[in-house]
Design an enzyme around this catalytic site. Structure first.
Site, PDB file in Angstrom:
ATOM      1  N   GLU A 131     -10.640 -10.784  -0.958  1.00  0.00           N
ATOM      2  CA  GLU A 131     -10.293 -10.011   0.241  1.00  0.00           C
ATOM      3  C   GLU A 131     -11.559  -9.423   0.848  1.00  0.00           C
ATOM      4  O   GLU A 131     -12.008  -8.343   0.434  1.00  0.00           O
ATOM      5  CB  GLU A 131      -9.343  -8.863  -0.127  1.00  0.00           C
ATOM      6  CG  GLU A 131      -8.031  -9.312  -0.724  1.00  0.00           C
ATOM      7  CD  GLU A 131      -6.963  -8.228  -0.568  1.00  0.00           C
ATOM      8  OE1 GLU A 131      -5.933  -8.515   0.036  1.00  0.00           O
ATOM      9  OE2 GLU A 131      -7.184  -7.094  -1.028  1.00  0.00           O
TER      10      GLU A 131
ATOM     11  N   LYS B 285       0.852  -1.201   0.000  1.00  0.00           N
ATOM     12  CA  LYS B 285       0.000   0.000   0.000  1.00  0.00           C
ATOM     13  C   LYS B 285       0.891   1.255   0.000  1.00  0.00           C
ATOM     14  O   LYS B 285       1.957   1.229  -0.611  1.00  0.00           O
ATOM     15  CB  LYS B 285      -0.986  -0.061   1.174  1.00  0.00           C
ATOM     16  CG  LYS B 285      -1.722  -1.411   1.200  1.00  0.00           C
ATOM     17  CD  LYS B 285      -2.872  -1.491   2.128  1.00  0.00           C
ATOM     18  CE  LYS B 285      -3.490  -2.887   2.029  1.00  0.00           C
ATOM     19  NZ  LYS B 285      -4.691  -3.044   2.855  1.00  0.00           N
TER      20      LYS B 285
ATOM     21  N   GLU C 211      -9.619  -0.815  -1.676  1.00  0.00           N
ATOM     22  CA  GLU C 211      -9.314   0.595  -1.390  1.00  0.00           C
ATOM     23  C   GLU C 211      -9.441   1.443  -2.660  1.00  0.00           C
ATOM     24  O   GLU C 211      -9.862   2.591  -2.610  1.00  0.00           O
ATOM     25  CB  GLU C 211      -7.907   0.703  -0.769  1.00  0.00           C
ATOM     26  CG  GLU C 211      -7.910   0.167   0.663  1.00  0.00           C
ATOM     27  CD  GLU C 211      -6.625  -0.498   1.114  1.00  0.00           C
ATOM     28  OE1 GLU C 211      -5.562  -0.239   0.522  1.00  0.00           O
ATOM     29  OE2 GLU C 211      -6.698  -1.288   2.077  1.00  0.00           O
TER      30      GLU C 211
ATOM     31  N   SER D  62      -5.967  -9.516   6.952  1.00  0.00           N
ATOM     32  CA  SER D  62      -5.402  -9.867   8.266  1.00  0.00           C
ATOM     33  C   SER D  62      -4.756 -11.256   8.279  1.00  0.00           C
ATOM     34  O   SER D  62      -4.818 -11.965   9.296  1.00  0.00           O
ATOM     35  CB  SER D  62      -6.456  -9.732   9.363  1.00  0.00           C
ATOM     36  OG  SER D  62      -6.898  -8.387   9.443  1.00  0.00           O
TER      37      SER D  62
HETATM   38  P1  13P Z   1      -4.008  -6.644   5.683  1.00  0.00           P
HETATM   39  O1  13P Z   1      -3.198  -7.907   5.527  1.00  0.00           O
HETATM   40  O2  13P Z   1      -3.244  -5.519   6.298  1.00  0.00           O
HETATM   41  O3  13P Z   1      -5.322  -6.909   6.339  1.00  0.00           O
HETATM   42  O4  13P Z   1      -4.340  -6.118   4.193  1.00  0.00           O
HETATM   43  C1  13P Z   1      -4.817  -7.003   3.254  1.00  0.00           C
HETATM   44  C2  13P Z   1      -4.818  -6.332   1.938  1.00  0.00           C
HETATM   45  O5  13P Z   1      -5.573  -5.406   1.707  1.00  0.00           O
HETATM   46  C3  13P Z   1      -3.866  -6.805   0.930  1.00  0.00           C
HETATM   47  O6  13P Z   1      -4.158  -6.299  -0.326  1.00  0.00           O
END
Ligand code: 13P
Length: 254
Positions: free
Chosen positions: A171, A11, A101, A217
């Site tokens: 996801e 990210k 996102e 997560s």
């Molecule tokens: P997390 O592993 O921080 O929950 O994020 C997952 C994610 O959005 C991967 O693209």
């Protein structure tokens, strides 16, 4: 044969020196690992570091780089965007498409995402297509409908040949960055559902070969259980991919 993959989505994190350090640490820790053509690791850094990360990963047989986003056109008056052709030119072979996102914060619709998928494939870049439902959608038992609509809208315009180059990441939005991972049952059920959709549209061979990653997560403590599910072929990792030792432990669970 279906590939097993752990991909790290950084990210909007890490400065340049930290990014380089993290990739080098992970690559060093993986030197004696059991990676193979069938088990791969992918780094998805912020695009400004893509070339630098690709210079490192391209020296490794089973480690690759991935853009977090692309635009659907190859070039032109699209200020601030970057194309599949551009990421390819710096040695990057994968791109995320449709991360939740991007859907939520940047208003990316199924129509936009379908164009991005096609543009990536046209340039020989492999899309990792993300889908996932909100908590309210799961609570109102609409989660299967939502995933079906996202997959149909973003991917089902593809020919069978084109679809054979797709990776899907499931996801659930309620599991992203919350520490609240899906149970292995919840993940397996949805992955089997997705594979079933693909079987119905493209047939058994294509769906058998499709890699479906779980994201949300995922961490060193829960990765092995999630990855042991028959339809979970690895993970798309956010927070835990920012710490070399944690990311490598997740890779070891493949
Ligand atoms: P997390 O592993 O921080 O929950 O994020 C997952 C994610 O959005 C991967 O693209």
């Amino acid at each position: 044969m279906r590939k097993k993959i752990v991909a790290g989505n950084w990210k909007m994190n890490k400065l340049q020196n930290e990014a380089k350090k993290l990739v080098n640490q992970v690559v060093a820790l993986l030197q004696n690992s059991n990676l193979s053509d069938n088990k791969r690791v992918i780094f998805s850094p912020p695009s400004i570091y893509l070339e630098g990360v690709s210079l490192i990963t391209n020296k490794e047989a089973f480690i690759h780089s991935c853009s977090q986003n692309i635009y659907s056109e190859n070039s032109g008056a699209y200020t601030g965007e970057l194309s599949a052709e551009m990421i390819k030119s710096v040695g990057c072979e994968y791109t995320l498409v449709g991360h939740s996102e991007r859907r939520a914060l940047f208003y990316e619709t199924d129509i936009i995402l379908a164009k991005k998928v096609s543009s990536a494939l046209m340039q020989g870049v492999t899309p990792i297509f993300c889908c996932g439902e909100l908590l309210a959608e799961r609570n109102s038992k609409k989660h299967y409908d939502i995933i079906k609509a996202q997959i149909e809208g973003g991917l089902f315009h593809l020919t069978e040949d084109e679809f054979s180059n797709i990776i899907i990441a499931y996801e659930p939005v309620w599991a992203i960055g919350t520490g609240k991972t899906a149970s292995s049952n919840q993940a397996q059920e949805m992955h089997a559902f997705i594979r079933g959709l693909v079987t119905a549209k493209y047939g058994n061979i294509t769906s058998d070969n499709l890699t479906i990653l779980y994201g949300g997560s995922c961490n060193p403590a829960n990765a092995a259980e999630l990855f042991s599910c028959p339809d979970v072929d690895g993970g798309l990792i956010g927070g835990a991919s920012l710490v070399a030792e944690d990311f490598v432990k997740i890779i070891a669970a493949l």
